[in-house]
Design a protein around this motif. Structure first.
Motif, mmCIF file in Angstrom:
data_model
loop_
_atom_site.group_PDB
_atom_site.id
_atom_site.type_symbol
_atom_site.label_atom_id
_atom_site.label_comp_id
_atom_site.label_asym_id
_atom_site.label_seq_id
_atom_site.Cartn_x
_atom_site.Cartn_y
_atom_site.Cartn_z
ATOM 1 N N ALA A 51 -16.399 2.901 48.236
ATOM 2 C CA ALA A 51 -15.226 2.291 47.256
ATOM 3 C C ALA A 51 -15.357 0.713 47.020
ATOM 4 O O ALA A 51 -14.879 0.656 45.849
ATOM 5 N N GLY A 52 -15.833 -0.026 47.715
ATOM 6 C CA GLY A 52 -15.939 -1.293 47.637
ATOM 7 C C GLY A 52 -17.024 -1.954 48.413
ATOM 8 O O GLY A 52 -17.043 -1.866 49.572
ATOM 9 N N ARG A 53 -18.069 -2.637 47.764
ATOM 10 C CA ARG A 53 -19.278 -3.318 48.623
ATOM 11 C C ARG A 53 -18.686 -4.586 49.387
ATOM 12 O O ARG A 53 -17.622 -5.126 48.792
ATOM 13 N N THR A 54 -19.317 -4.580 50.327
ATOM 14 C CA THR A 54 -18.971 -5.764 51.136
ATOM 15 C C THR A 54 -20.084 -6.735 51.404
ATOM 16 O O THR A 54 -21.300 -6.252 51.594
ATOM 17 N N ASP A 55 -19.854 -8.074 51.550
ATOM 18 C CA ASP A 55 -21.048 -8.987 51.649
ATOM 19 C C ASP A 55 -21.633 -9.064 53.138
ATOM 20 O O ASP A 55 -20.906 -8.491 54.042
ATOM 21 N N PRO A 237 -16.952 -15.616 56.170
ATOM 22 C CA PRO A 237 -16.976 -13.956 56.010
ATOM 23 C C PRO A 237 -16.625 -13.305 57.145
ATOM 24 O O PRO A 237 -15.818 -12.115 56.978
ATOM 25 N N GLU A 238 -16.545 -13.948 58.488
ATOM 26 C CA GLU A 238 -16.502 -13.185 59.541
ATOM 27 C C GLU A 238 -14.997 -12.760 59.701
ATOM 28 O O GLU A 238 -14.822 -11.577 60.638
ATOM 29 N N GLY A 239 -14.051 -13.357 59.055
ATOM 30 C CA GLY A 239 -12.718 -12.837 59.289
ATOM 31 C C GLY A 239 -12.267 -11.639 58.360
ATOM 32 O O GLY A 239 -11.195 -11.114 58.361
ATOM 33 N N LEU A 240 -13.339 -11.259 57.368
ATOM 34 C CA LEU A 240 -12.792 -10.452 56.420
ATOM 35 C C LEU A 240 -13.143 -8.916 56.794
ATOM 36 O O LEU A 240 -13.965 -8.315 57.122
ATOM 37 N N TYR A 241 -11.999 -7.953 56.485
ATOM 38 C CA TYR A 241 -12.339 -6.418 56.737
ATOM 39 C C TYR A 241 -11.705 -5.596 55.533
ATOM 40 O O TYR A 241 -10.523 -6.030 55.047
ATOM 41 N N PHE A 242 -12.535 -4.841 55.219
ATOM 42 C CA PHE A 242 -12.270 -3.810 54.138
ATOM 43 C C PHE A 242 -11.427 -2.725 55.006
ATOM 44 O O PHE A 242 -11.903 -2.211 55.636
ATOM 45 N N VAL A 243 -9.810 -2.669 54.487
ATOM 46 C CA VAL A 243 -9.087 -1.902 55.479
ATOM 47 C C VAL A 243 -8.529 -0.588 54.701
ATOM 48 O O VAL A 243 -8.042 0.337 55.480
ATOM 49 N N ASP A 244 -8.572 -0.365 53.333
ATOM 50 C CA ASP A 244 -8.133 0.946 52.975
ATOM 51 C C ASP A 244 -8.549 0.982 51.497
ATOM 52 O O ASP A 244 -8.845 -0.002 50.713
ATOM 53 N N ALA A 245 -8.604 2.209 50.851
ATOM 54 C CA ALA A 245 -8.896 2.503 49.537
ATOM 55 C C ALA A 245 -7.982 3.665 49.252
ATOM 56 O O ALA A 245 -7.800 4.472 49.899
ATOM 57 N N GLU A 246 -7.008 3.324 48.295
ATOM 58 C CA GLU A 246 -6.185 4.545 47.992
ATOM 59 C C GLU A 246 -6.673 5.367 46.653
ATOM 60 O O GLU A 246 -7.024 4.847 45.879
#
Length: 275
Positions: A51-55, A237-246
């Motif tokens: 859904a969304g790439r993360t670094d 970057p350490e504090g970032l979370y992908f938490v949902d895709a709707e």
């Protein structure tokens, strides 16, 4: 035999990985390990779409992916079976068969991230790689005021990485909430899509304002400048979370509890899917 489409919800700690996306060089990525594990269970080569790439060093509590397969496998095979072949910091937490029209990226109508700040004079030890630590005291009310500027449809050129490959800097922020519980301060952001480093650049601006180093009005000045050089630092970057895709309800994508799971429960605002 016709191929089936399967959706997974995946959780991972990104600390040891060079981001989500598999690369041509032999470096550890989440996609690489997930595809390897899936290929063992499916008994054929599997490629996934997310859904969304993360670094690098960015985490996810509910990354959504899909893949196609002609293998007949149960939900347990796609969860427990795949997990037995994954590193301990990557896990499939839900799986479901999907309609052939489903696409993890293009069917998504919004994406949601949380950025977790740990505000304390002394650095944490236990959560050192799962939060962004600042020794500064942050004024959450100022941060909340500033964040209101970003809600809506805007040109976010001041908040995109120099190497961002998006065709347009225009994005629509649907909700931007900021919560505090003890020493945790959480930026909770929902949008139709995001630019590269966009949330980390939001965090950099809001932490600067919260620390009293800039006025609340600076947020609007940065936004209207449409110039990355005016936007201050990029948050770690350490504090970032992908938490949902709707997704539209007809797809029935599995839902899991909103993460990251070490956070206390926050009262959820009422949300509607964008049209």
């Amino acid at each position: 035999m016709s191929k089936k489409k399967v959706a997974l919800v995946v959780e991972y700690k990104g600390t040891e990985y060079k981001g989500w996306q598999a690369q041509k060089y032999d470096v550890p990525t989440v996609q690489k390990y997930l595809e390897t594990a899936l290929s063992k269970i499916a008994a054929h080569t599997v490629k996934v779409v997310c859904a969304g790439r993360t670094d690098a060093s960015v985490h996810a509590s509910a990354q959504v992916v899909h893949f196609e397969t002609d293998a007949e496998r149960s939900e347990k095979a796609w969860t427990l079976g795949v997990n037995s072949n994954l590193p301990k910091d990557i896990a499939v937490v839900a799986a479901a068969n999907m309609h052939s029209s489903f696409h993890a990226r293009f069917s998504a109508v919004s994406r949601r991230y949380r950025y977790v700040i740990y505000s304390s004079p002394l650095r944490p030890a236990i959560m050192s790689k799962e939060v962004t630590w600042t020794h500064k005291s942050l004024d959450i009310s100022k941060m909340q005021q500033a964040a209101k500027v970003f809600v809506g449809k805007h040109d976010f050129s001041s908040f995109r990485a120099v190497g961002c490959q998006a065709h347009t800097p225009v994005r629509t922020i649907l909700n931007f909430e900021i919560y505090q519980s003890g020493q945790y301060i959480v930026l909770d952001i929902r949008a139709n899509a995001f630019l590269h480093h966009m949330i980390r650049n939001f965090a950099g601006v809001l932490m600067t304002i919260g620390a009293g180093e800039e006025e609340v009005s600076w947020a609007r000045k940065v936004l209207e400048a449409r110039d990355r050089t005016k936007g201050g630092i990029t948050g770690p970057p350490e504090g970032l979370y992908f938490v949902d895709a709707e997704y539209p309800e007809e797809f029935k994508v599995p839902k899991v509890a909103l993460g990251p799971h070490f956070l206390p429960y926050f009262e959820e605002p009422s949300y509607e899917l964008p049209s």
